[in-house]
Enzyme design. Structure first.
Site, PDB file in Angstrom:
ATOM      1  N   LYS A  53      10.202 -21.240 134.777  1.00 60.10           N
ATOM      2  CA  LYS A  53       9.003 -21.883 134.229  1.00 60.10           C
ATOM      3  C   LYS A  53       8.537 -21.169 132.974  1.00 60.10           C
ATOM      4  CE  LYS A  53       7.300 -23.500 138.736  1.00 60.10           C
ATOM      5  NZ  LYS A  53       6.378 -23.241 139.854  1.00 60.10           N
ATOM      6  N   GLN A  97       2.268 -20.089 143.220  1.00 62.29           N
ATOM      7  CA  GLN A  97       3.597 -20.382 143.733  1.00 62.29           C
ATOM      8  C   GLN A  97       3.632 -20.280 145.265  1.00 62.29           C
ATOM      9  OE1 GLN A  97       6.273 -21.374 141.880  1.00 62.29           O
ATOM     10  NE2 GLN A  97       7.402 -21.655 143.787  1.00 62.29           N
ATOM     11  N   ASP A 120       0.262 -28.715 139.684  1.00 60.21           N
ATOM     12  CA  ASP A 120       1.150 -29.003 140.812  1.00 60.21           C
ATOM     13  C   ASP A 120       0.740 -30.274 141.545  1.00 60.21           C
ATOM     14  OD1 ASP A 120       3.436 -27.506 141.166  1.00 60.21           O
ATOM     15  OD2 ASP A 120       2.490 -25.939 142.361  1.00 60.21           O
TER      16      ASP A 120
END
Length: 295
Positions: A53, A97, A120
């Site tokens: 990322k 995460q 997300d």
């Protein structure tokens, strides 16, 4: 029948080209899109994903921040970091995460992320907006699948889409998105899962079959209609003594036996995989655009 391969790398490169133009336009107004990732602990797979990322952010000219926190981070410390990122005007989108270490409450963390920065698309507000067809963001993997379908010229209007799997990350949002009005949607959708009776009889009805269940090579030719489009979201590592690493990646679809029966299919690796980070970047750019409009 020779199946068309739908390749995530090709589709993602097209989208990255579009994103670079939008990023340049933001920079011309003095705004550099900023994406932060919070990584708690030392999970190897998460570390690889977070690194990729960051690399993609930098290649696009975006601001990339990786916040690394030890595995023994307390709930209070993590919540404080979320609050800090919510208030940071240079960070337009961020994510924590997953999975988190077992002593941390994931739901509490997700609920604390500002919906306007939730790239997300896990916050209940954003999940609800997807369901009603008025999203701010789309969840990255299902959005990637939808873009692959659109950009490969697969017709969805009036088609029967069968989704195997009902996870909150892929299955449920995929079904919700394909139900909506518009490009890459307008479909009739059926969701099947571990409790579905006579599952193959339903999957054989699919014009488009989306598979995300985490079972290596689960879908076999007898489960697929001739000429169907198959989207394999699964990524499973299996032992393979003939491979240099002793193992290899396969999908949830038995690719070698299914590919000769369908009109189009995504391989594993090389199919859906590259699209997740791509669509995450798209969400971050959209968040920056929204923030610049509010200024």
């Amino acid at each position: 029948m020779t199946a068309k391969l739908i390749l995530g790398k090709e589709v993602s490169e097209e989208i990255y080209g579009e994103l670079r133009q939008r990023i340049d336009a933001l920079k011309a107004r003095g705004v550099t899109p900023g994406l932060a990732v919070v990584l708690v602990g030392e999970d190897p797979a998460s570390q690889v994903y977070v690194r990729k990322k960051g690399e993609m952010c930098e290649s696009l000219g975006m601001k990339s921040v990786t916040v690394r926190m030890p595995a023994d981070t307390t709930q209070e410390e993590l919540m404080a970091k979320v609050d800090e990122l919510n208030r940071d005007p240079t960070i337009h989108g961020f994510l924590v995460q997953l999975p988190l270490p077992s002593h941390l409450d994931e739901e509490q963390v997700i609920n604390a992320i500002s919906p306007s920065k939730d790239v997300d698309c896990f916050h209940p507000t954003n999940v609800g907006r997807v369901l009603i067809g008025n999203p701010d963001f789309l969840p990255a993997t299902p959005a990637g699948v939808q873009q692959m379908i659109i950009r490969s010229g697969v017709e969805t209007s009036g088609k029967h889409v069968v989704v195997i799997g009902r996870s909150n990350i892929v299955g449920k949002p995929m079904a919700a998105m394909m139900l909506q009005r518009g490009l890459g949607a307008d479909s009739t959708v059926t969701v099947v899962h571990s409790r579905t009776k006579d599952l193959p009889s339903i999957t054989r009805q699919a014009d488009i079959l989306s598979v995300a269940i985490g079972k290596p090579r689960f879908v076999t030719p007898d489960m697929v209609k001739d000429g169907a489009v198959v989207i394999d979201v699964g990524t499973n590592r299996i032992e393979d003594p003939t491979h240099p690493k002793g193992s290899r990646l396969v999908g949830d679809v038995d690719f070698d036996s299914v590919k000769d029966k369908v009109s189009a299919i995504t391989p594993v690796p090389g199919g859906v995989g590259p699209m997740t980070i791509c669509m995450l970047m798209a969400n971050a750019v959209k968040a920056a655009e929204r923030a610049s409009e509010r200024c």
